[in-house]
Design a protein around this motif. Structure first.
Motif, short mmCIF file in Angstrom:
data_model
loop_
_atom_site.label_atom_id
_atom_site.label_comp_id
_atom_site.label_asym_id
_atom_site.label_seq_id
_atom_site.Cartn_x
_atom_site.Cartn_y
_atom_site.Cartn_z
N TRP A 1 26.98 40.48 -8.16
CA TRP A 1 25.92 38.86 -8.05
C TRP A 1 27.31 38.01 -7.41
O TRP A 1 26.08 37.38 -6.53
CB TRP A 1 25.45 38.71 -9.40
N ARG B 1 18.33 42.66 -8.60
CA ARG B 1 17.51 42.63 -9.42
C ARG B 1 17.03 43.04 -10.37
O ARG B 1 16.54 43.57 -11.29
CB ARG B 1 16.59 41.54 -8.73
N GLU C 1 23.66 34.28 -12.30
CA GLU C 1 23.45 35.79 -12.40
C GLU C 1 24.64 36.61 -13.14
O GLU C 1 24.84 37.38 -13.67
CB GLU C 1 22.85 36.93 -11.37
#
Length: 395
Positions: A258, A238, A266
């Protein structure tokens, strides 16, 4: 004159031919040698004649101009492509002797040393580079890359953590220290060094996330720690996404990570972002597009499979194989073909699966490394089943 005229028209084969004829009469014209090398590089993917010609020309340039950085870099690239690690080491050592301030050459040398199974020497090479960069101003991407390589070396030696790191700001375990000795850094400590040195490096964040994801899947990791490692991987991913990057290769790494942590939305977002970035003129190495094509296939194919969409997986295989030259990029195609076979079988395209299997078997006959006997047997059985039965087979 003929070579220059063709060069200006970007007719690379004609330019190379013209320069080659001129250099037969004037072998020490460095300016033309450089243009000759440029023309050959633009002809990627190479046939064997172009490959050997580029090697010879770059060596000649280095003889005439020992400080020519581009010739050294191209030789390093070529020797890496053909897996001639001893020659790569020689090029790196020569470059380091001639220009001690070069920051890429130590990374070439360390790469060669790792491939030649000399990890202790590689560590010395990398740690010397890290120490040198610690003492100068600025932020250098080579520092991050060196830390990642040291971490990988230590991880292969089995010095990774078997428990979840303390939740400190650096995200890692404190280094172990014996009485009277320097602290013994573990793989994650080197990744923490990279993040601390370059807090805005998406590459550093991405590879620390990969390390945590690897630890989550390790046999000696219990369920509680597995969840914690995955949470730490997602935290870094993130942060990397928030920082952003214009390098499609790093975006592809983020998409892959991801996906492997189970976050498909994502992953798909980063894959789309990577595809947009890849439309531009971004690659630094002449072989960048080939590497990109193969690496993108791996991620896109796996995403399609995880989404339960074999039709998309087959479409990705179609697109990728159309981009790779069957005569000049056989090794790149060989890395794609097994999953292409699986994709085609899964959608009932037995003839395409057979064609890809046959091409793969031909390609691996010429590879130096040992073949995956079990994997080949499984592919053969899969294709045979698809050919003998009219319904779809999913492995």
């Amino acid at each position: 004159a003929a070579g220059q005229a063709a060069f200006e028209k970007q007719d690379w084969p004609a330019a190379a031919k013209g320069f080659r004829e001129y250099l037969g009469r004037n072998p020490s014209d460095v300016a033309v040698l450089r243009k000759y090398a440029d023309a050959m590089v633009a002809m990627w993917p190479f046939d064997s004649q172009t490959l050997s010609g580029l090697i010879a020309v770059c060596h000649r340039i280095m003889q005439l101009d020992p400080l020519d950085a581009k010739a050294s870099e191209r030789l390093a690239d070529v020797y890496g492509i053909i897996h001639n690690w001893q020659e790569l080491a020689t090029v790196a050592e020569t470059r380091m002797e001639r220009d001690p301030n070069d920051l890429k050459a130590p990374l070439w040398l360390a790469d060669a040393q790792i491939r030649l199974n000399r990890p202790a020497e590689a560590r010395q090479t990398l740690e010397a580079l890290i120490e040198r960069l610690d003492a100068v101003s600025g932020v250098h991407p080579e520092y991050v890359q060196a830390c990642m390589l040291v971490s990988a070396i230590l991880d292969r030696e089995g010095t990774g953590p078997s428990r979840v790191p303390d939740q400190t700001s650096s995200g890692g375990l404190p280094a172990e220290r014996d009485e009277g000795t320097e602290p013994q850094l573990k793989p994650v400590d080197w990744l923490n060094k990279a993040v601390a040195y370059a807090p805005t490096s998406v590459e550093a964040m991405a590879y620390r996330a990969r390390f945590y994801r690897f630890r989550a899947g390790a046999d000696d990791t219990n369920e509680a720690d597995r969840s914690a490692f995955l949470a730490m991987a997602r935290r870094d991913l993130r942060a990397a996404d928030d920082l952003g990057t214009e390098d499609p290769r790093i975006r592809l790494v983020l998409a892959d990570e991801w996906m492997r942590t189970g976050n498909l939305a994502e992953a798909e977002a980063d894959l789309r972002a990577a595809d947009e970035l890849a439309k531009g003129d971004w690659e630094e190495e002449f072989y960048g597009r080939s590497d990109w094509t193969v690496n993108r296939f791996r991620v896109a194919w796996a995403l399609a499979i995880q989404r339960g969409s074999p039709t998309d997986a087959a479409a990705v295989a179609d697109e990728t194989l159309a981009l790779l030259d069957p005569k000049k990029e056989t090794s790149y195609r060989a890395s794609v073909l097994p999953n292409a076979v699986r994709a085609y079988v899964s959608v009932g395209r037995g003839a395409d699966a057979r064609r890809c299997l046959d091409e793969y078997l031909t390609a691996i006959e010429h590879q130096a490394q040992a073949a995956d006997v079990r994997g080949i047997a499984a592919l053969k059985a899969l294709v045979s089943t698809a050919e003998n039965q009219p319904y779809t087979v999913i492995e």
